[in-house]
Each structure stands twice: as C-alpha cells, then as structure tokens.
Motif scaffolding. Sequence first.
Motif, PDB file in Angstrom:
ATOM      1  N   VAL A 264      12.024   4.685  -0.035  1.00 49.55           N
ATOM      2  CA  VAL A 264      12.686   3.435  -0.425  1.00 49.55           C
ATOM      3  C   VAL A 264      11.945   2.231   0.143  1.00 49.55           C
ATOM      4  CG1 VAL A 264      14.941   4.512  -0.694  1.00 49.55           C
ATOM      5  CG2 VAL A 264      14.305   3.588   1.525  1.00 49.55           C
ATOM      6  N   GLU A 265      11.288   2.378   1.304  1.00 52.77           N
ATOM      7  CA  GLU A 265      10.510   1.269   1.846  1.00 52.77           C
ATOM      8  C   GLU A 265       9.288   0.987   0.978  1.00 52.77           C
ATOM      9  OE1 GLU A 265       8.070   0.435   5.945  1.00 52.77           O
ATOM     10  OE2 GLU A 265      10.148   1.095   6.113  1.00 52.77           O
TER      11      GLU A 265
ATOM     12  N   PHE B 188       0.862  -1.189   0.000  1.00 52.34           N
ATOM     13  CA  PHE B 188       0.000   0.000   0.000  1.00 52.34           C
ATOM     14  C   PHE B 188       0.895   1.234   0.000  1.00 52.34           C
ATOM     15  CE2 PHE B 188      -2.563  -3.363   1.751  1.00 52.34           C
ATOM     16  CZ  PHE B 188      -3.826  -3.146   1.234  1.00 52.34           C
ATOM     17  N   ASN B 189       1.035   1.857  -1.156  1.00 53.37           N
ATOM     18  CA  ASN B 189       1.834   3.076  -1.279  1.00 53.37           C
ATOM     19  C   ASN B 189       1.410   3.799  -2.553  1.00 53.37           C
ATOM     20  OD1 ASN B 189       3.720   2.318  -3.620  1.00 53.37           O
ATOM     21  ND2 ASN B 189       4.032   0.606  -2.195  1.00 53.37           N
TER      22      ASN B 189
ATOM     23  N   ARG C  12       3.630   9.837   5.583  1.00 55.82           N
ATOM     24  CA  ARG C  12       4.634   9.898   6.645  1.00 55.82           C
ATOM     25  C   ARG C  12       4.058   9.439   7.973  1.00 55.82           C
ATOM     26  NH1 ARG C  12       5.234  15.161   7.290  1.00 55.82           N
ATOM     27  NH2 ARG C  12       6.517  15.389   5.402  1.00 55.82           N
ATOM     28  N   GLN C  13       2.798   9.825   8.254  1.00 61.44           N
ATOM     29  CA  GLN C  13       2.180   9.390   9.511  1.00 61.44           C
ATOM     30  C   GLN C  13       2.068   7.874   9.573  1.00 61.44           C
ATOM     31  OE1 GLN C  13      -1.123  11.465  11.289  1.00 61.44           O
ATOM     32  NE2 GLN C  13      -1.001  13.079   9.742  1.00 61.44           N
ATOM     33  N   VAL C  14       1.659   7.262   8.468  1.00 57.98           N
ATOM     34  CA  VAL C  14       1.557   5.804   8.438  1.00 57.98           C
ATOM     35  C   VAL C  14       2.936   5.177   8.593  1.00 57.98           C
ATOM     36  CG1 VAL C  14       0.847   3.833   7.050  1.00 57.98           C
ATOM     37  CG2 VAL C  14      -0.524   5.919   7.031  1.00 57.98           C
ATOM     38  N   PHE C  15       3.934   5.742   7.942  1.00 55.95           N
ATOM     39  CA  PHE C  15       5.296   5.207   7.988  1.00 55.95           C
ATOM     40  C   PHE C  15       5.853   5.227   9.406  1.00 55.95           C
ATOM     41  CE2 PHE C  15       9.823   6.452   7.980  1.00 55.95           C
ATOM     42  CZ  PHE C  15      10.380   5.297   7.468  1.00 55.95           C
TER      43      PHE C  15
ATOM     44  N   ARG D 128      15.411   0.209   8.307  1.00 56.16           N
ATOM     45  CA  ARG D 128      15.308   1.669   8.359  1.00 56.16           C
ATOM     46  C   ARG D 128      16.564   2.324   8.917  1.00 56.16           C
ATOM     47  NH1 ARG D 128       9.156   3.149  10.412  1.00 56.16           N
ATOM     48  NH2 ARG D 128       8.041   2.057   8.740  1.00 56.16           N
ATOM     49  N   SER D 129      17.586   1.554   9.219  1.00 55.88           N
ATOM     50  CA  SER D 129      18.808   2.119   9.782  1.00 55.88           C
ATOM     51  C   SER D 129      19.541   2.933   8.725  1.00 55.88           C
ATOM     52  CB  SER D 129      19.712   0.998  10.312  1.00 55.88           C
ATOM     53  OG  SER D 129      19.051   0.245  11.310  1.00 55.88           O
TER      54      SER D 129
END
Length: 596
Positions: free
Chosen positions: A488-489, A223-224, A338-341, A373-374
């Motif tokens: 990127v995710e 979902f994006n 961004r909120q979902v991320f 996510r690092s």
Amino acid sequence: MKRREQSQTEQLRQALAEREAQLQEARVRLAAVEGSTSLQVGRALTAAAKKPGRSLVKLPRDLYRLWRRSGTTRHTERRRGVEPVRSFDADRQEARLLTGVPGGGEDLLVAATVVGPAIAEAIDPYLHPVSLRPHDAQIVMDGVDVDLVLVSASAAAPGSPWAHVGDPAVVDRTRALHWVLESAAARGIPTVLIDDEPAPPALRAMGFDRVHKGDAGVPLHLFNPVAAHLTPGPQAVFVRGHRDEPVPDVLTELGAGVVDADSSGLAEALRAANVAVVPAFPSEDVRLRRRAWACGTRVVAHAAVPDPAGPAAEGLAVTVPRLRAEEPTPSEQRGMLRQVFLREATPVRLAEILDGLDFPPGTPGAELPLRGRSVAVLADPAGESDAELLADDLLAAALRPTEVVVPSTASRLPGIRRLRAEGVTVRTARFSAPDTPEELTRGTPDVRVGGLGPERWAVLAERATAPWAHLWTAPVGRRRLADLVCAVECSDADAVGTVDLGAGEDGGDPDGRPREDGARGFFDRPGTSGQQYVFVSSVVPELARTGLLRRGWDPAEWNRRGTRLLALGPDHGTGTDSDAEDAVYNTTDAPTGAVG
C-alpha cells in the motif's frame, strides 16, 4: 451560574496565558533582531555616515569582523537560555493564503523546507512541507507554526532559488537562511541539514542542530515495481553517474538503455529492465542499488577502470546477458523490495534523522513519519488455541502491529494476555449487548472474510486508532504483514489482498472462463494472474484503510464505490509465507562476475 462563572474564568485565564506567550515570543524575537548581523551592519554604516572622518577608516575592519562572526554563529547556543515558545497565531488568514497549512496536524509534521527537487518529492507524503523562498522566507516563517526546519545541500545547486546559499558572495540568500535559523532557534524549533550533494562549506557551519550525511532514503511511492509490466523498454540499462561518463562498448552492442542517475525518468528506466549496470563508487553504488531493488531490478556494479590485480574477469559481455535472460522470481522481487521497505525507505530514514532532536512541547516528534505504517490487527479468536496462534503470529512478525482489536469475550484468553505482556496495545469491542446468546455464541448468518460479515468487521474497526487494519483469520507468517503494508505504501491503494476467484480471475466468469461475448474490460488483461502487484476490481481483503472498514460495506462493492484495490501475485498464496531467512541480494561485480 457557578458553572458559567467558572467557564468565563477559564477562558480569561487561557486568554491571559496566550497574551503572555505572545509577549514572551515578541521579546525573544526582538532580542534576535537586535543581535542580528544585519542590524549591526546598519548601525556601523549609520555611524560612519554621521562621523565620516575617523569612522570611515574603521568601517572596513568593523564589517570584516561582522562577516567573520556571522559565519561562526551557533544558534543552538542562543537557545540554551531561552525557553521554547510556540506561536499562538498560527490560524491567521495570511498563513492560509500563503501556504494552505494553518498549523501542525496529528498525522504529519509541518516542516519549513529549503530543499532540492529530489528531496522535495521524496518527503512530500511523509511531512507537510512549507516551501521557503529567499524573498518570502520571513513572511512564511512568521505566518505558519512549523515543527521543523529542513534544509538540503542540493538546494544550493545552480539554477535553484537558493543557488549557492552559504557562499559569502551570495549575501542576500545566505542572510535570509541565517534569519530562518535564528527564528527557529528563538522559537525552539529543531533545524536539520541533509548533506546529499556538494555545497559551499559555509552552509554546514551555519549552526544546524543536526547534519545528516546522505540522502532522504528511497521514496517507495516513486521507486516501486507496481507498474513494471506496463513499462516497455530494453532488458538492461546503464545508469551513468554523470553525463560525461562513457558507455561501455559491450553494453552498446547488447542494446542496453542509458539513463542518468539524476534523471527524472530513472524509476521508469529501472522498472523496464531486468538488470541495471551502476557505477561502482561507494555512495552512488549504495544509493542506486537500493532504488533498483525497489523497482525489482538486479544490479551489476561496474568500475570504469577495472583492477588488473583482481580475480579472473567474467566481463559484462557474460554477466549482463546471463542476468538479463533470467527475470527475477516473484519471491526474489518481493525480498528485495521488503529489505528496502524495512531499512532504507524514506519514512524510516526520516525517523532516524529526527530521532533524538529536541522538539518543542506538544509536538509528537520523530515517530510521525512512520505513522502511515501503523496497523491495527482485527481478530476474533474462537478459543484458546486460536488466541495462541494469533499471539505467536504477531509477536514473530517482521513489522509488529500497533494495536490489536478483539471481541470483549476473547479479552481474557491466555494468548491475548500474552500480547498485553509483550507491550502490544489490546482494545476490545462488543458485537451486541453483553451476556446475550448472540454475544456468547458469536454466530452470524452473513459469512464473509474469516467467518465475519462486514458489519462485525466494522464494529472492530470502530475501536481501532491506526490508519490501516489487518483482517486476521489465520497465521500468515512473519513477513506477510510487512509485504501488505509495503504494497500500500508503493501503490497508495485503499485495500490489498488476494484475487477474488469468486468474481472470476482476470475478469472472466466465476468459473474462470472468459466472457461469452468475448469483450474484455480494463482489468481483463491476459496474464495478470502471474504478476506480483496488479490493480483489480475485486479482492479478498487482508489489509484495508480503517475508515473503509468502518463503513460496513461488502468487499464485493468496494470497487464500485471508488476504492483502489491491489491484488498480490500467486507467490503470496492465500496467506502463509515461507519462514526461510531473506536472501542477501548483493551486487554482481563486473567484470569479475563475483557475487560480493
């Protein structure tokens, strides 16, 4: 000779420790088998067969007691007196043939899964799933060294291999899952149940270490909004909670599309619409709202039976056309995503579920789902002012980096020391031999991104340990790094940044004009400059895979070497984001139309 003798002694000591561990594990498993319900049932049947007189009369009572006891087994209580043991036989050939996963890795947890298809798709990039089926659960558990047992209530849905597991009527599947949990308890492996759908009540009472009420979060790889402009469809879509739910007449007249909440095409339907009408049930509302936000779609919550005592109704006939006529702005789309991320994405949810569980010694634990996510920030501050700007920028970021890599000449600057004091790992690298004029001046004839050439970015990347590297050249704002990692995710790109205008935006000549021959390549589509997320052939990189930077290639050559490059839209600018707080994106309640 002494070193050889010492080496042989260490090898023998290690072999002895492994044999003792195997022996201890065999004893624990033998005790688990002897105390299992299956063995006790077999003993009761054998005793009744040997002495049919009185034993046949007692057999129903004994079987009923065994059934009652099996439903209230607490595997966590058995573990208290047993020291967790790790299997040393994880590299056996049978395990590789069965699952292809010989053992745990450094980047992902290995999870034995009994989950539904939606959960399986959601967790796949963030865990190493080893699927268990009723007929091979024992073989796979014996052959693979897993870190976690993950079960979802949706696995008990009709039609799945584990259909109705936990129901006393389905003895074989329930017994197989009982054995899996007993084996996990004997080996010190935590067990988790994701209670995402209705299931037999006995499933929740099987003795899981943790029962999580809800789903596995929003899988951003599904979902994006990356492909939103490539998905044709109606501007509004009605998401049905179940197949028998009627479609409102006003939506039919408006030409709205219809999709089921559990449909495999839900993501494509949400991407194709500007507004999604979802059922106003508390659980479905939250779950579908987050998925719609991730796809860049506004949400209208619709109650099948409106409240007559509520405020004056605006109605779907007004709310939906008004929202449908206004596409979400790039800033609004980015804010919803961004909120979902940051709060609702699958790796965040998995980290919350696994937090606090008692993993066996040597297992990295709950932080691994967020390993992807690092970010390592690569920077070359020219002086104290640049170092202070770097510290201010990183410490205020919504997504704090894992580490910072700077040249050794900048390691003593006050801003770098402040980063260390705040708990940020700082690593240093040398461009050349110490105390040489080149090291002191840090001059380079090959000027690329931020005044550094690819060779020097590669030197800094060699010291980084995170999978992603951010090329810091100037302050970018508190949300920019989060947006880059989110991109990127969502897209699985190798690098993300701004469009390289030197190569010609939209694939034209470097001055921006179309090619003289009139031909257009795959990326030469009109209007790509107005999109938020679009794959291109050349970018000015801001975030890239650390391994890619270590190669020292010129960014202009990355696309020809097989990398996937994602450009962020013009709303992102060249680096600086607005410092205004995120807007609160709540649903619009229909038919009232009030923003709640």
